[in-house]
Design a protein around this motif. Structure first.
Motif, PDB file in Angstrom:
ATOM      1  N   ALA A  46       0.830  -1.201   0.000  1.00 16.12           N
ATOM      2  CA  ALA A  46       0.000   0.000   0.000  1.00 16.12           C
ATOM      3  C   ALA A  46       0.868   1.254   0.000  1.00 16.12           C
ATOM      4  O   ALA A  46       1.864   1.325   0.708  1.00 16.12           O
ATOM      5  N   VAL A  67       0.975   5.539   0.171  1.00 18.65           N
ATOM      6  CA  VAL A  67       0.320   6.795   0.534  1.00 18.65           C
ATOM      7  C   VAL A  67       1.197   7.929   0.043  1.00 18.65           C
ATOM      8  O   VAL A  67       2.401   7.947   0.314  1.00 18.65           O
ATOM      9  N   CYS A  69      -3.207  14.279   1.176  1.00 15.40           N
ATOM     10  CA  CYS A  69      -2.750  12.930   1.499  1.00 15.40           C
ATOM     11  C   CYS A  69      -3.643  11.956   0.733  1.00 15.40           C
ATOM     12  O   CYS A  69      -4.861  11.980   0.889  1.00 15.40           O
ATOM     13  N   SER A 106      -4.304   7.882  -0.633  1.00 16.54           N
ATOM     14  CA  SER A 106      -3.983   6.460  -0.667  1.00 16.54           C
ATOM     15  C   SER A 106      -4.108   6.022  -2.119  1.00 16.54           C
ATOM     16  O   SER A 106      -5.126   6.253  -2.765  1.00 16.54           O
ATOM     17  N   ALA A 158      -8.792   4.268   2.213  1.00 20.57           N
ATOM     18  CA  ALA A 158      -8.381   4.682   3.549  1.00 20.57           C
ATOM     19  C   ALA A 158      -9.610   5.161   4.312  1.00 20.57           C
ATOM     20  O   ALA A 158     -10.051   6.297   4.153  1.00 20.57           O
ATOM     21  N   MET A 161      -7.742   8.318   8.354  1.00 18.32           N
ATOM     22  CA  MET A 161      -6.459   8.984   8.111  1.00 18.32           C
ATOM     23  C   MET A 161      -6.023   9.658   9.414  1.00 18.32           C
ATOM     24  O   MET A 161      -6.851  10.212  10.144  1.00 18.32           O
ATOM     25  N   THR A 200      -9.994   7.965  -0.572  1.00 18.92           N
ATOM     26  CA  THR A 200      -8.606   7.991  -1.032  1.00 18.92           C
ATOM     27  C   THR A 200      -7.932   9.342  -0.814  1.00 18.92           C
ATOM     28  O   THR A 200      -6.762   9.506  -1.149  1.00 18.92           O
ATOM     29  N   SER A 213      -1.057   9.326   7.847  1.00 23.22           N
ATOM     30  CA  SER A 213      -1.044   7.875   7.719  1.00 23.22           C
ATOM     31  C   SER A 213      -2.452   7.403   7.450  1.00 23.22           C
ATOM     32  O   SER A 213      -3.425   8.036   7.868  1.00 23.22           O
ATOM     33  N   ALA A 214      -2.556   6.312   6.737  1.00 23.62           N
ATOM     34  CA  ALA A 214      -3.853   5.791   6.330  1.00 23.62           C
ATOM     35  C   ALA A 214      -4.067   4.413   6.933  1.00 23.62           C
ATOM     36  O   ALA A 214      -3.150   3.593   6.940  1.00 23.62           O
ATOM     37  N   ASN A 215      -5.290   4.198   7.427  1.00 22.48           N
ATOM     38  CA  ASN A 215      -5.625   2.893   8.002  1.00 22.48           C
ATOM     39  C   ASN A 215      -4.568   2.394   8.983  1.00 22.48           C
ATOM     40  O   ASN A 215      -4.163   1.230   8.937  1.00 22.48           O
ATOM     41  N   TYR A 226      -0.063   2.765   7.178  1.00 22.57           N
ATOM     42  CA  TYR A 226       0.626   3.231   5.981  1.00 22.57           C
ATOM     43  C   TYR A 226       0.846   4.734   6.048  1.00 22.57           C
ATOM     44  O   TYR A 226      -0.091   5.512   6.100  1.00 22.57           O
TER      45      TYR A 226
END
Lengths: 111, 110
Positions: free
Chosen positions: B2, B4, B23, B25, B30, B33, B75, B95-97, B100
């Motif tokens: 993944a 980002v 930001c 993904s 995502a 975030m 996203t 950061s996502a999820n 990431y």
């Protein structure tokens, strides 16, 4: 660029010790961090170590640094189910440089 | 894996202006975030958490009217620093999820 590597998964039994390992490539790395991230939450700083130290202990946490091998480890004694989380290793060479994070190790604690 | 992305990677702005940081993904959705701030020689500090379609949850001490966060799609999340001041100069990371991270945006306010 600089890189930080961690194994992605670790599973341990409750009460055992957990050891999470991390390697990095930045030879000028000065600060090394361990972060914990629980599901749905942001990063929580657990502990950090300066590059001029070999070991740091904080209650159940022990950090070992082998600067020659660029290897960092986090040992959690008497691992509990509440320790289940993702653990991130991160480093920086200080100044105005950002942290370089590993991808995180998902620790699962089995009751 | 993944990915980002963040844009811009560096920005210099004048005091009093606003700056938007994106930001994205790139190959996954995502739902959550996180926005972090890192001052020089300091560790990462969580600023806020945003879930797609909901208002962001800000950490204590972070002004929600100054740091506007929008997470309108699965996203894309944006952080707008409004009426920037030199003390807002920092490194901002999303950061996502949970896991990431974006590469970060260095903001310098002159």
């Amino acid at each position: 660029g600089e890189d930080v590597e961690q194994s992605l998964f670790l599973s341990v039994r409750e009460g055992d010790s957990s050891v999470i390992n991390c390697t990095y490539t930045d030879s000028s790395s000065t600060y090394l961090y361990w972060y914990k991230q629980e599901p749905g939450a942001g990063l929580q700083l657990l502990t950090y170590i300066f590059s001029n130290m070999d070991m740091k202990q904080d209650q159940r946490l022990t950090v070992l640094l082998n600067k020659k091998d660029k290897h960092l480890s986090l040992r959690i004694a008497d691992t509990q189910t509440g320790d289940s989380a993702i653990y991130f290793c991160a480093e920086t060479n200080s100044g105005n440089t950002p942290l370089v994070f590993g991808k995180g190790t998902r620790l699962s604690v089995i009751a | 894996g993944a990915v980002v992305s963040q844009h811009p990677s560096r920005v210099i702005c004048k005091s009093g202006t606003s700056v938007k940081i994106e930001c994205r993904s790139l190959d996954f959705q995502a739902t959550t975030m996180f926005w972090y701030r890192q001052f020089p020689k300091q560790s990462l500090m969580l600023m806020a958490t945003s879930n797609e379609g909901s208002k962001a949850t800000y950490e204590q001490g972070v002004e929600k009217d100054k740091f506007l966060i929008n997470h309108a799609s699965l996203t894309l999340s944006t952080l707008t620093v409004t009426s920037a001041h030199p003390e807002d100069s920092s490194f901002y990371i999303c950061s996502a999820n949970e896991q990431y991270f974006g590469p970060g945006t260095r903001l310098t306010v002159t």
